[in-house]
Scaffold this motif. Structure first.
Motif: not given
Lengths: 271, 287
Positions: A8-13, A126-134
């Motif tokens: 569930g973590q987001y990795f900005p990229g 899905l969660t790595y590439t998409t921030s929770p807000i988005v």
């Protein structure tokens, strides 16, 4: 310890996948999961693995990160493999004691492991590439037709957003409070069940108090900015529009599913 | 003399092996002796809080060693629980860690974890309440009914009650009004002179530190920039300013005077020094 949780973590990229429309990404993942349950044969599985790795490479996030998310599932993986190997009926390969290993059993075990493996990777993607807000924004837009039948879609997505937003904050807070109590000699690691449960009070009480305080502050701050829920005429700051990449990825995934259905009829050496 | 706390090539990395990896402190070599009163100063994110959490074994160094009284804090036989009773650490905003129904029970949490007998705990509670300037009337009240400043003092008392040889306070005056701030600093000074214990205060307020401490540790980007007695550190007050640290107002006045061409030192940090410097500059003999 607590900070090591990556699911569930987001990795900005800034990869192609990061830039896809969140609505498309959600639909893609749902379709992909359906696809994982369609495939039946070895050829189809190989094809699915290739597709998965293709997408993993596109995200530009190291494979190591995806594998880390699998670690907590290791037990379930081994357990399902075990059940499948020993409790499938079919042609026995060899036998010992009360166990009979069949070719079908091994096949089922391998397929099941691969299926769980790809399921985790695709949802992590899905969660790595998409921030929770988005992500919740996309979900809200996807579900918005339901508000016609009076389902509180907006409120639901706002709740999701706030909940997701506060997970890291609360984890950090828990860490801080645990350290503060450790500094007073609290011991969370030894002793029996009851002793350990009692040792949680010095963490949980301050944590609850601060969670309620935060909730209160946030509610006031939202009211100060005239938030009234999904009233008439509430607009969105971010609007989504489908780009060429979005259409292309949808086309790719539909072709992948079509290909998988065809591959289900191809058998390699009887698998 | 053996230093009570010592670090050797201390390095700590947050979130190692993730995209969020960040070196918090690096290459820290320090020796802290008994009876010193140290102020740790630095900008937000300079690694102050990370450094002090190594002193009582809350954080484990990524590499390097921390010694308490000459023994390695992460050696197998070393008891970190015992270390925490000897090195008391008051975290930032410690009032958020209060959890018991009454003030006395909350203060007793540390001492009872130490396994002290009831009468000793009783004594420690009264002593530490006295140290933070509260009287026995608050003992039976709920810590959640008290004011913010009082809560903070209760939390500090909870650590003082363990009677640590080293007392570390992370931003003990953050978010308090000037009177509350002075009161807390005053109480800590008194505690130190009575208990003869080592005290370390983290702050980004130079005024606080210059007023009570004997030595200053300046942190910058995870490294030790200076570690010297207060007056020596203030000889570099222009450097401190350029590092984005707030030097005392009185020092700022003298830096400006110096820039304007007056023959005054920029290391002034007390009114008495200011007086001498001005008299010297105008050529008077002090009469």
């Amino acid at each position: 310890m607590i900070k090591d949780i990556t699911i569930g973590q987001y990795f900005p990229g800034d990869s192609v996948i990061h830039r896809l429309d969140p609505r498309v990404k959600i639909v893609l993942v749902i379709l992909y999961i359906a696809f994982l349950f369609i495939i039946q044969t070895a050829a189809a599985y190989l094809f699915a693995l290739a597709v998965t790795f293709f997408f993993v490479i596109l995200t530009k996030i190291p494979l190591k990160m995806y594998l880390r998310g699998l670690k907590p599932l290791l037990f379930i993986l081994i357990f399902t493999a075990f059940l499948n190997i020993f409790y499938s009926t079919g042609d026995p390969l060899f036998q010992f004691w009360i166990f009979t290993v069949t070719a079908q059993g091994i096949k089922n075990a391998v397929f099941m492991i691969l299926r769980i493996f790809m399921l985790v990777i695709s949802t992590s993607m899905l969660t790595y590439t998409t921030s929770p807000i988005v992500l919740t924004g996309g979900l809200e837009r996807l579900l918005s037709p339901l508000s016609k039948i009076r389902l509180p879609v907006h409120e639901f997505s706002m709740m999701m957003t706030i909940a997701l937003r506060f997970i890291p904050t609360l984890l950090e807070e828990t860490d801080k409070i645990m350290n503060a109590q450790k500094a007073r000699g609290a011991d969370f690691e030894t002793g029996g069940l009851i002793k350990r449960a009692k040792a949680l009070a010095p963490i949980l009480i301050p944590l609850f108090i601060s969670a309620f305080r935060r909730a209160d502050d946030l509610a006031v701050a939202m009211e100060c900015r005239c938030y009234t829920g999904s009233g008439e005429g509430r607009t969105h700051f971010v609007t989504y529009s489908m780009s060429a990449a979005d259409y292309i990825s949808l086309v790719i995934l539909f072709s992948v599913i079509a290909a998988a259905i065809l591959l289900n009829f191809v058998t390699v050496m009887g698998f | 003399m053996e230093p009570i706390l010592k670090t050797e090539n201390l390095r700590y990395v947050y979130g190692a092996d993730t995209p969020f990896e960040k070196v918090a402190v690096d290459n820290i070599n320090l020796e802290i002796f008994e009876d010193e009163f140290i102020g740790v100063i630095g900008r937000t994110g300079s690694g102050k809080s990370t450094l002090i959490q190594h002193f009582n074994g809350i954080l484990r160094p990524t590499s390097g060693t921390v010694f308490y009284n000459g023994s390695d804090c992460w050696a197998k036989a070393f008891s970190r629980n015992a270390l925490r009773f000897n090195v008391g650490l008051v975290f930032q905003y410690p009032e958020y860690q209060l959890f018991e129904e009454t003030v006395e029970k909350d203060i007793a949490f540390g001492p009872s974890n130490m396994g002290l007998p009831a009468d000793e705990i009783e004594k420690r509670i009264s002593d530490s309440l006295r140290f933070v300037g509260l009287d026995d009337s608050v003992r039976k009240s709920s810590p959640f009914e008290l004011s913010g400043g009082q809560k903070r003092r209760i939390a500090i008392a909870g650590i003082m009650a363990m009677n640590p040889r080293v007392l570390i306070l992370d931003e003990p005056t953050a978010g308090l009004d000037p009177r509350g701030r002075d009161e807390i600093l005053q109480r800590i000074s008194e505690y130190r002179s009575e208990k003869k214990s080592t005290v370390i205060i983290v702050s980004h307020n130079m005024e606080d530190i210059s007023r009570v401490c004997s030595k200053v540790l300046v942190m910058r980007k995870g490294q030790v920039e200076m570690f010297a007695p207060v007056n020596e550190v203030f000889e570099h007050s222009e450097e401190l300013c350029s590092m984005g640290l707030n030097v005392p107002q009185i020092t700022r006045v003298f830096i400006s005077l110096k820039e304007k061409g007056f023959d005054v030192p920029s290391s002034v940090y007390t009114p008495a020094q200011a007086c001498d410097a001005v008299i010297k500059a105008i050529g008077g003999d002090g009469t």
